[in-house]
Motif scaffolding. Structure first.
Motif: not given
Ligand code: PRP
Ligand code: URA
Length: 209
Positions: A104, A133, A135, A192-194, A199-201
């Protein structure tokens, strides 16, 4: 019309809670994602076709059911999807594994494709596309486009945590794809984070930033 399945199994929910916890380090995070992927594979394969065979037990002749040999392929969206592959292969070891590489763009949040490798008999296989994820849904939609462009007809999308926005995006663009989720979260934040998410998978799986 694609369906959305949210797995509320206690083992999946328990493990997911630990995955979300910011105190969970890379080793445990990776192991837990692997375990949840195995449990989800168990659920996602419920509708695999079966056939009856004759066999002999030590006691008598009988009939038994076996998988009818449907060809499957697991396709992780790189990078983070890799963390779910081994867990799924524990349940369906004969599946082939393809790869779709996307990242992304951090500014636009649009997916950029950089790699695609699929089994040669794409049209004969059912695909399980995996990414922890979902998102905005941009990456999943682009990966599904990529599979369909190469001839894939039957695709399921499997993820750990989804935002409602991502689910809607897949439904809008690919309403033939069933979506399997461990948790449907509240929303996306401005980056754009869930939320609450995990966090960042990819960073948490691989210990990079
Ligand atoms: C993450 C995640 C998904 C994507 C989801 O990957 O693993 O692929 O974001 O976001 P979206 O639904 O808004 O497209 P990322 O782009 O961070 O790449 P990585 O797996 O290499 O870390
Ligand atoms: N990608 C991630 O890894 N985490 C999010 O919350 C959103 C996209």
């Amino acid at each position: 019309m694609g369906k959305v399945y949210v797995f509320d199994h206690p083992l999946i929910q328990h493990k997911l809670t630990h995955i979300r916890d910011e105190q969970t380090g890379t080793k445990d995070f990776r192991e837990l994602v692997d375990e949840v992927a195995t449990l989800m594979a168990f659920e996602i394969t419920r509708d695999l076709p079966m056939e009856e065979i004759d066999l002999k037990t030590p006691v008598s002749n009988t009939k038994g059911k076996v998988l009818s040999g449907k060809k499957l392929a697991i396709v992780p969206i790189l990078r983070a999807g890799i963390g779910m592959v081994d867990g799924i292969l524990k349940m369906i070891p004969a599946a082939k594994v393809g790869h779709v590489g996307l990242y992304r763009d951090p500014e636009t949040l649009k997916p950029i494709e950089y790699y695609v490798k699929l089994p040669s008999d794409v049209e004969e296989r059912d695909f399980i596309l995996v990414d922890p994820m979902l998102a905005t849904g941009g990456s999943a939609v682009e990966a599904i486009n990529s599979l369909k462009k190469r001839g894939a007809k039957n695709i399921k999308f499997l993820c750990l945590v989804a935002a409602p926005e991502g689910v809607e995006e897949i439904k809008k663009e690919h309403d033939d794809v069933d979506i399997y989720i461990a948790a449907l979260d509240e929303k996306l934040n401005e980056k754009g984070y869930i939320v609450p998410g995990l966090g960042d998978a990819g960073d948490r799986l691989f210990g990079t930033k």
